[in-house]
Design an enzyme around this catalytic site. Structure first.
Site, PDB file in Angstrom:
ATOM      1  N   PHE A   1       0.844  -1.185   0.000  1.00 52.57           N
ATOM      2  CA  PHE A   1       0.000   0.000   0.000  1.00 52.57           C
ATOM      3  C   PHE A   1       0.888   1.248   0.000  1.00 52.57           C
ATOM      4  O   PHE A   1       1.854   1.329   0.764  1.00 52.57           O
ATOM      5  CB  PHE A   1      -0.926  -0.007   1.231  1.00 52.57           C
ATOM      6  CG  PHE A   1      -1.969   1.062   1.160  1.00 52.57           C
ATOM      7  CD1 PHE A   1      -3.071   0.929   0.334  1.00 52.57           C
ATOM      8  CD2 PHE A   1      -1.835   2.220   1.901  1.00 52.57           C
ATOM      9  CE1 PHE A   1      -4.036   1.928   0.256  1.00 52.57           C
ATOM     10  CE2 PHE A   1      -2.796   3.225   1.831  1.00 52.57           C
ATOM     11  CZ  PHE A   1      -3.894   3.078   1.011  1.00 52.57           C
TER      12      PHE A   1
ATOM     13  N   ASP B   1       2.139  -5.003   8.408  1.00 56.59           N
ATOM     14  CA  ASP B   1       0.931  -4.184   8.350  1.00 56.59           C
ATOM     15  C   ASP B   1      -0.254  -5.142   8.273  1.00 56.59           C
ATOM     16  O   ASP B   1      -0.364  -5.934   7.329  1.00 56.59           O
ATOM     17  CB  ASP B   1       0.992  -3.263   7.119  1.00 56.59           C
ATOM     18  CG  ASP B   1      -0.203  -2.319   7.019  1.00 56.59           C
ATOM     19  OD1 ASP B   1      -1.264  -2.632   7.600  1.00 56.59           O
ATOM     20  OD2 ASP B   1      -0.075  -1.283   6.338  1.00 56.59           O
TER      21      ASP B   1
ATOM     22  N   TYR C   1     -10.640   0.799  10.908  1.00 59.12           N
ATOM     23  CA  TYR C   1     -11.895   1.094  10.192  1.00 59.12           C
ATOM     24  C   TYR C   1     -12.259   0.081   9.112  1.00 59.12           C
ATOM     25  O   TYR C   1     -13.268   0.244   8.447  1.00 59.12           O
ATOM     26  CB  TYR C   1     -11.851   2.502   9.577  1.00 59.12           C
ATOM     27  CG  TYR C   1     -10.633   2.813   8.734  1.00 59.12           C
ATOM     28  CD1 TYR C   1     -10.503   2.321   7.448  1.00 59.12           C
ATOM     29  CD2 TYR C   1      -9.625   3.638   9.231  1.00 59.12           C
ATOM     30  CE1 TYR C   1      -9.391   2.611   6.683  1.00 59.12           C
ATOM     31  CE2 TYR C   1      -8.506   3.934   8.474  1.00 59.12           C
ATOM     32  CZ  TYR C   1      -8.390   3.421   7.204  1.00 59.12           C
ATOM     33  OH  TYR C   1      -7.283   3.714   6.453  1.00 59.12           O
ATOM     34  N   LYS C   2     -11.449  -0.952   8.943  1.00 60.59           N
ATOM     35  CA  LYS C   2     -11.780  -1.943   7.905  1.00 60.59           C
ATOM     36  C   LYS C   2     -12.568  -3.091   8.549  1.00 60.59           C
ATOM     37  O   LYS C   2     -13.718  -2.907   8.921  1.00 60.59           O
ATOM     38  CB  LYS C   2     -10.508  -2.424   7.226  1.00 60.59           C
ATOM     39  CG  LYS C   2      -9.751  -1.309   6.501  1.00 60.59           C
ATOM     40  CD  LYS C   2      -8.498  -1.866   5.863  1.00 60.59           C
ATOM     41  CE  LYS C   2      -7.608  -0.783   5.293  1.00 60.59           C
ATOM     42  NZ  LYS C   2      -8.159  -0.166   4.097  1.00 60.59           N
TER      43      LYS C   2
ATOM     44  N   ARG D   1     -12.426  -4.868  -6.895  1.00 65.83           N
ATOM     45  CA  ARG D   1     -12.077  -5.462  -5.606  1.00 65.83           C
ATOM     46  C   ARG D   1     -13.336  -5.718  -4.774  1.00 65.83           C
ATOM     47  O   ARG D   1     -14.153  -4.817  -4.596  1.00 65.83           O
ATOM     48  CB  ARG D   1     -11.158  -4.478  -4.881  1.00 65.83           C
ATOM     49  CG  ARG D   1     -10.391  -5.036  -3.744  1.00 65.83           C
ATOM     50  CD  ARG D   1      -9.375  -4.041  -3.245  1.00 65.83           C
ATOM     51  NE  ARG D   1      -9.987  -2.911  -2.568  1.00 65.83           N
ATOM     52  CZ  ARG D   1      -9.435  -2.276  -1.534  1.00 65.83           C
ATOM     53  NH1 ARG D   1      -8.264  -2.644  -1.071  1.00 65.83           N
ATOM     54  NH2 ARG D   1     -10.040  -1.257  -0.967  1.00 65.83           N
TER      55      ARG D   1
END
Ligand code: PLP
Length: 426
Positions: free
Chosen positions: A129, A198, A223-224, A385
């Site tokens: 990322f 990560d 938040y995922k 995705r």
């Protein structure tokens, strides 16, 4: 051939199906984007309102003690620890993933500088990322290191005597490919490198065992899959053998051994608490706790292992249905088929129209997202995705999502102008 009735039967037999009741899902939406922003827990609105009106409104400054605000980073950290193979007292919820990465990567470089000063390279994946790569690049400039980017299959060979730190995202945000954390960490350690993991696409999505893998440092998102709400605080874990060795560079007063002694000099708190910096967003912390509780509610039903089993069944079904029902429309699978090699998302590629297809699906209530390829380089194609959060996604949802995808492709609906205008957030 799997039918809609088969999918309904799978839902009826699903031991986790009641967990969906914990969420407020909009009518008519199939939400396949919990890997970007998790769904609102039903408890969150009332809990945040209580924190506003009672704790803030009535308790005012007293709430730092009486409502336990001051201990929230550690209390929430202990909840997260249960999901990532860490012990109580080893994790704090705080700041953002990017900021926590800066802290742990700095600490890792400090340790490397002391133990192996000749090692001047950070290795990462080219398709990591971007924020991870940018933070590493900035630290490399500041500290005189070099960032070496490789493809996943080149990682082991890249672990030379020059490497100080191997920094990886456990589940790749673009492809959903998952590393074998224990094996990669062991290889890095044999090569004399520290590891930074990560867990943005892992925490709450796949079983993780940081202590079992003997990892060195880790960070991740709230938040995922942890359903903590937009911009929720992130988390940080440091292997206890490293935690007390160095100050992290953002040595603010919340990481001080005695913040309310107000001494002019810094004395770091013991353990993970030194990874705090300053005052935390209490209202966001409150929402994050509601999200964490939705994941922990799976514990009596088998916890992360049970969620993983369902996640694999959902993603297997999605792959199978796309291949059966959308054949001939130019879609290809970018996610590994092998279970140990993938997280909880499925990514498809298409040479043309990936963005517009996702937009057309969103207009039909099937929310996934789009990640751009690298265009001219041509190594990575545009990606459609789809994230599958087993807490609230069912097998019939998978059927319906694929049915919409089929219709969008068969009718070429995605070619409409309205689906071909790029928004700021994709
Ligand atoms: C692997 C990974 N790391 C970090 C982030 C985001 O970091 P931040 O929350 O600091 O914006 C993301 C966001 O999608 C991500 O996928």
């Amino acid at each position: 051939m799997t039918t809609l009735q088969d999918c309904r039967a799978l839902d009826a037999q699903d031991p986790l199906r009641a967990l969906r009741q914990q969420f407020t899902l909009p009518e008519g939406v199939i939400y396949l984007d919990g890997n970007s922003l998790g769904v609102l827990p039903k408890t969150a609105a009332a809990r945040v309102a209580e924190a506003v009106t009672v704790e803030w409104g009535q308790g005012l400054i007293r709430s730092w003690n009486s409502a336990g605000w001051f201990e929230l980073p550690q209390r929430l950290g202990n909840k997260i620890a249960q999901l990532i193979g860490a012990a109580p007292g080893e994790v704090v919820a705080t700041d953002s993933t990017s900021i926590n990465l800066y802290k742990v990567l700095s600490a890792a470089l400090h340790i490397a500088a002391q133990d192996a000063p000749a090692r001047k390279v950070i290795v990462s994946e080219r398709s990591n990322f971007p924020t991870d790569l940018y933070i590493a690049e900035a630290l490399c400039r500041e500290r005189g290191y070099r960032l070496q980017l490789v493809e996943p299959e080149e990682i082991t060979a890249a672990l030379t005597a020059e490497v100080a730190v191997l920094m990886l995202t456990h589940v790749n945000y673009r492809t959903g490919a998952m590393h074998d954390m224990a094996a990669v960490t062991a290889a890095a350690q044999v090569a004399g490198a520290l590891t930074v993991w990560d867990l943005a696409h892992s925490a709450g999505a796949v079983p993780v065992d940081l202590n079992g893998a003997k990892a060195d440092f880790s960070i991740g998102c709230g938040y995922k899959y942890l359903n903590g709400g937009p911009g929720a605080p992130a988390f940080v874990w440091v292997n206890p053998k490293h935690a007390d060795r160095f100050w992290q560079p953002l040595a603010g007063w919340w990481g001080h051994a005695a913040p309310f002694a107000f001494t002019p000099d810094y004395k770091p708190a013991a353990g993970i608490s030194r990874y705090l910096c300053g005052t935390q967003p209490i209202l966001s912390m409150t929402a994050l706790e509601c999200g964490l509780d939705t994941v922990l509610a799976s514990e009596p039903l088998g916890g992360m292992q049970a969620l993983r089993k369902k996640s694999l069944a959902l993603t297997d079904l999605f792959i199978q249905l796309v291949e059966e029902r959308c054949a001939g429309h130019g879609l290809a699978l970018a996610t590994p088929r092998e279970h140990p090699q993938r997280g909880s998302q499925v990514c498809l590629t298409r040479t043309e129209g990936a963005y517009a297809i996702v937009q057309a699906l969103i207009a039909r209530g099937v929310i996934g997202d789009f990640r751009a390829g690298d265009g001219e380089v041509g190594k990575h194609l545009d990606i459609l995705r789809f994230g599958f959060t087993p807490l609230y996604i069912g097998f019939e949802d998978v059927w319906n999502a694929v049915e919409h995808l089929k219709q969008v492709l068969e009718t070429a609906e995605w070619k409409k102008a309205e689906f071909n205008q790029k928004h700021a957030v994709t």
